[in-house]
Design an enzyme around this catalytic site. Structure first.
Site, PDB file in Angstrom:
ATOM      1  N   ASP A   1      -7.915  -5.254  -0.396  1.00  0.00           N
ATOM      2  CA  ASP A   1      -8.439  -6.138  -1.445  1.00  0.00           C
ATOM      3  C   ASP A   1      -8.170  -7.616  -1.182  1.00  0.00           C
ATOM      4  O   ASP A   1      -8.738  -8.463  -1.867  1.00  0.00           O
ATOM      5  CB  ASP A   1      -7.842  -5.740  -2.806  1.00  0.00           C
ATOM      6  CG  ASP A   1      -8.415  -4.426  -3.278  1.00  0.00           C
ATOM      7  OD1 ASP A   1      -9.615  -4.205  -3.060  1.00  0.00           O
ATOM      8  OD2 ASP A   1      -7.662  -3.613  -3.842  1.00  0.00           O
TER       9      ASP A   1
ATOM     10  N   HIS B   1       0.846  -1.200   0.000  1.00  0.00           N
ATOM     11  CA  HIS B   1       0.000   0.000   0.000  1.00  0.00           C
ATOM     12  C   HIS B   1       0.871   1.235   0.000  1.00  0.00           C
ATOM     13  O   HIS B   1       1.942   1.234   0.623  1.00  0.00           O
ATOM     14  CB  HIS B   1      -0.920   0.016   1.228  1.00  0.00           C
ATOM     15  CG  HIS B   1      -2.097   0.911   1.045  1.00  0.00           C
ATOM     16  ND1 HIS B   1      -2.041   2.254   1.307  1.00  0.00           N
ATOM     17  CD2 HIS B   1      -3.332   0.647   0.572  1.00  0.00           C
ATOM     18  CE1 HIS B   1      -3.218   2.781   1.012  1.00  0.00           C
ATOM     19  NE2 HIS B   1      -4.020   1.834   0.559  1.00  0.00           N
TER      20      HIS B   1
HETATM   21  N1  ACO Z   1       3.871  -7.596  -5.083  1.00  0.00           N
HETATM   22  C1  ACO Z   1       5.193  -7.589  -5.373  1.00  0.00           C
HETATM   23  N2  ACO Z   1       5.987  -6.528  -5.168  1.00  0.00           N
HETATM   24  C2  ACO Z   1       5.421  -5.440  -4.623  1.00  0.00           C
HETATM   25  C3  ACO Z   1       4.055  -5.388  -4.271  1.00  0.00           C
HETATM   26  C4  ACO Z   1       3.281  -6.521  -4.529  1.00  0.00           C
HETATM   27  N3  ACO Z   1       1.983  -6.550  -4.232  1.00  0.00           N
HETATM   28  N4  ACO Z   1       3.775  -4.166  -3.758  1.00  0.00           N
HETATM   29  C5  ACO Z   1       4.917  -3.488  -3.777  1.00  0.00           C
HETATM   30  N5  ACO Z   1       5.918  -4.245  -4.280  1.00  0.00           N
HETATM   31  C6  ACO Z   1       7.309  -3.845  -4.483  1.00  0.00           C
HETATM   32  C7  ACO Z   1       7.404  -3.056  -5.783  1.00  0.00           C
HETATM   33  O1  ACO Z   1       7.681  -3.882  -6.887  1.00  0.00           O
HETATM   34  C8  ACO Z   1       8.508  -2.074  -5.491  1.00  0.00           C
HETATM   35  O2  ACO Z   1       9.730  -2.709  -5.681  1.00  0.00           O
HETATM   36  P1  ACO Z   1      10.974  -1.945  -6.378  1.00  0.00           P
HETATM   37  O3  ACO Z   1      11.276  -0.774  -5.472  1.00  0.00           O
HETATM   38  O4  ACO Z   1      12.040  -2.986  -6.438  1.00  0.00           O
HETATM   39  O5  ACO Z   1      10.490  -1.512  -7.707  1.00  0.00           O
HETATM   40  C9  ACO Z   1       8.352  -1.809  -4.005  1.00  0.00           C
HETATM   41  O6  ACO Z   1       7.649  -2.940  -3.440  1.00  0.00           O
HETATM   42  C10 ACO Z   1       7.569  -0.543  -3.695  1.00  0.00           C
HETATM   43  O7  ACO Z   1       6.291  -0.678  -4.306  1.00  0.00           O
HETATM   44  P2  ACO Z   1       5.613   0.393  -5.244  1.00  0.00           P
HETATM   45  O8  ACO Z   1       4.793  -0.298  -6.289  1.00  0.00           O
HETATM   46  O9  ACO Z   1       6.621   1.393  -5.710  1.00  0.00           O
HETATM   47  O10 ACO Z   1       4.663   1.059  -4.192  1.00  0.00           O
HETATM   48  P3  ACO Z   1       3.554   2.092  -4.557  1.00  0.00           P
HETATM   49  O11 ACO Z   1       3.308   2.866  -3.317  1.00  0.00           O
HETATM   50  O12 ACO Z   1       3.857   2.849  -5.778  1.00  0.00           O
HETATM   51  O13 ACO Z   1       2.312   1.154  -4.915  1.00  0.00           O
HETATM   52  C11 ACO Z   1       0.613  -0.429  -4.708  1.00  0.00           C
HETATM   53  C12 ACO Z   1       1.407   0.677  -3.990  1.00  0.00           C
HETATM   54  C13 ACO Z   1       0.157   0.049  -6.081  1.00  0.00           C
HETATM   55  C14 ACO Z   1      -0.619  -0.755  -3.876  1.00  0.00           C
HETATM   56  C15 ACO Z   1       1.523  -1.683  -4.830  1.00  0.00           C
HETATM   57  O14 ACO Z   1       1.844  -2.176  -3.540  1.00  0.00           O
HETATM   58  C16 ACO Z   1       0.876  -2.768  -5.674  1.00  0.00           C
HETATM   59  O15 ACO Z   1       0.959  -2.721  -6.891  1.00  0.00           O
HETATM   60  N6  ACO Z   1       0.186  -3.757  -5.023  1.00  0.00           N
HETATM   61  C17 ACO Z   1      -0.501  -4.790  -5.772  1.00  0.00           C
HETATM   62  C18 ACO Z   1      -1.812  -4.260  -6.335  1.00  0.00           C
HETATM   63  C19 ACO Z   1      -2.850  -4.024  -5.259  1.00  0.00           C
HETATM   64  O16 ACO Z   1      -3.086  -4.877  -4.398  1.00  0.00           O
HETATM   65  N7  ACO Z   1      -3.506  -2.851  -5.305  1.00  0.00           N
HETATM   66  C20 ACO Z   1      -4.587  -2.495  -4.386  1.00  0.00           C
HETATM   67  C21 ACO Z   1      -4.152  -1.425  -3.430  1.00  0.00           C
HETATM   68  S1  ACO Z   1      -5.463  -1.033  -2.275  1.00  0.00           S
HETATM   69  C22 ACO Z   1      -6.544  -0.158  -3.236  1.00  0.00           C
HETATM   70  O17 ACO Z   1      -6.175   0.608  -4.075  1.00  0.00           O
HETATM   71  C23 ACO Z   1      -8.005  -0.338  -3.011  1.00  0.00           C
END
Ligand code: ACO
Length: 365
Positions: A315, A258
């Site tokens: 989620d 998140h």
């Molecule tokens: N699976 C694998 N790796 C992940 C995940 C995940 N679910 N979440 C974060 N990471 C990793 C990223 O790849 C990133 O790695 P890097 O720095 O090597 O590139 C690091 O953790 C930081 O994550 P970001 O994606 O940069 O975090 P951001 O704050 O931009 O995104 C998000 C948050 C979009 C929720 C992300 O965690 C994600 O894509 N999760 C999966 C999708 C999801 O469940 N979305 C629902 C969110 S709740 C909602 O909106 C209702």
């Protein structure tokens, strides 16, 4: 031009009195009240709170619930609209079209007074479940079922979806789902609709912006992603291989991580408890066991990979609850939207009440 924060991370864009998040402590409050406490109330009370700013007294709640019930029915022309477009992998596309069409049957669509906006708000909150249930029944080739006004907001939705009065626990689960999904500060869909509202576009148009933004797999679409993941994993024994495979391909695992929470999302805790209870009532705990195993593996995998754990977001366990409620994954984002519409409306009204058009700058490269 100042520094650019990619994804607007950490940028504070506006003041709000609708919700408060402490992402380090795992606290979420709507209008100053903890979400865990609100989850024990009815969706009607929580949606009143979000839209009007205070909890209703007994009489106000009775009046509000009765207005919602009177608005559950759809305009007769909507039956054809809901049948025209077939939906494929995502019902949200059709819901978006349906909401857009329903605006044309609202005689107050372009009246922007506070009274007209509240009337439209009540219509939207009341009609979302009826539309979502009808479009699913059309998809499976059975006649839509009209609302049952003896039932609460959540129970009535399940009744319109299945034709069966839900058990007490099923009714509680969907009511809590709508409450927990109702509001979350400046998440992507809410921010997108506040931009629309800031141009003084109408409430329906703003809500459609919210729907379009909710759809993406990094936002509300992740709920469908988690349901599909559970189908793919099949058994807790396959969870480890599934995660390792995703990580080796550098793919995201849906339902984890998140932008704001750096600890357990308080909504995920409540969902986890409902998922556990409903799995026990169901007499089949496989979905729940699989989810717990995935959570455990992700927690430890991320400590190893990144030196800190990753937690389930809203989620994750909501998807497990939907599995036990027999909600198809194609419908997951639309069901999420049924709850979220109250929060979206609250943000539109807040934007209208102290407006300045939202128009940032870009750095030309
Ligand atoms: N699976 C694998 N790796 C992940 C995940 C995940 N679910 N979440 C974060 N990471 C990793 C990223 O790849 C990133 O790695 P890097 O720095 O090597 O590139 C690091 O953790 C930081 O994550 P970001 O994606 O940069 O975090 P951001 O704050 O931009 O995104 C998000 C948050 C979009 C929720 C992300 O965690 C994600 O894509 N999760 C999966 C999708 C999801 O469940 N979305 C629902 C969110 S709740 C909602 O909106 C209702």
């Amino acid at each position: 031009m100042g520094d650019i924060k990619k994804g607007l991370e950490g940028v504070v864009a506006l003041d709000t009195s609708i919700s408060f998040i402490d992402g380090l402590q795992g606290i979420l409050k709507y209008r100053g009240i903890e979400v865990e406490h609100l989850a024990e109330m009815s969706y009607d009370a929580v949606s009143y709170l979000l839209i009007n700013g205070i909890l209703p007294d007994e009489q106000e709640l009775t009046d509000y619930s009765s207005r919602l019930k009177n608005e559950r029915f759809l305009h007769h022309n909507m039956a054809d609209v809901l049948k025209i477009c077939e939906f494929g992998i995502e019902s949200l596309d059709l819901l978006r079209t349906a909401i857009s069409c329903s605006a044309h049957f609202d005689t107050e669509k372009d009246i922007h007074s506070p009274e007209a906006n509240i009337n439209k708000a009540i219509r939207l909150v009341a009609k979302f479940p009826t539309m979502v249930a009808a479009l699913e029944r059309n998809r499976i080739g059975v006649e839509p079922i009209g609302p049952n006004n003896d039932l609460s907001h959540g129970a009535n939705f399940l009744y319109m979806l299945t034709g069966r009065i839900p058990t007490d626990l099923e009714a509680e689960a969907i009511e809590k789902d709508f409450i927990l999904s109702a509001e979350h500060e400046l998440n992507p869909s809410t921010f997108s609709l506040r931009i629309a509202a800031s141009t003084l576009s109408d409430l329906y148009s703003a809500i459609i912006c919210g729907l379009c933004t909710l759809k993406g797999p990094l936002h509300g679409g992740a709920r469908k992603g988690v349901m599909d993941m559970l189908d793919e994993v099949i058994s807790p024994d396959n969870a480890e291989n599934y995660i390792q495979d995703k990580i080796s391909k550098k793919e995201k695992i849906m339902g984890f991580g998140h932008r704001v929470y750096k600890t357990y999302d308080p909504r995920a805790q409540v969902y986890k408890d409902i998922a556990r209870r409903i799995s026990l009532e169901n007499g089949d705990t496989v979905w729940y066991d699989m989810a717990e195993k995935l959570e455990h593996i992700m927690y430890h995998e991320f400590i190893e990979l990144r030196g800190k754990p990753i937690y389930p977001n809203v989620d994750f366990y909501s998807a497990v609850v939907y599995k036990y409620l027999d909600i198809p994954s194609e419908l997951a984002t639309s069901v999420f939207a049924i709850g979220r519409v109250s929060g979206w409306i609250a943000h539109c009204l807040e934007q209208y009440s102290d407006n300045r058009v939202i128009r940032p700058r870009a750095n030309f490269v």
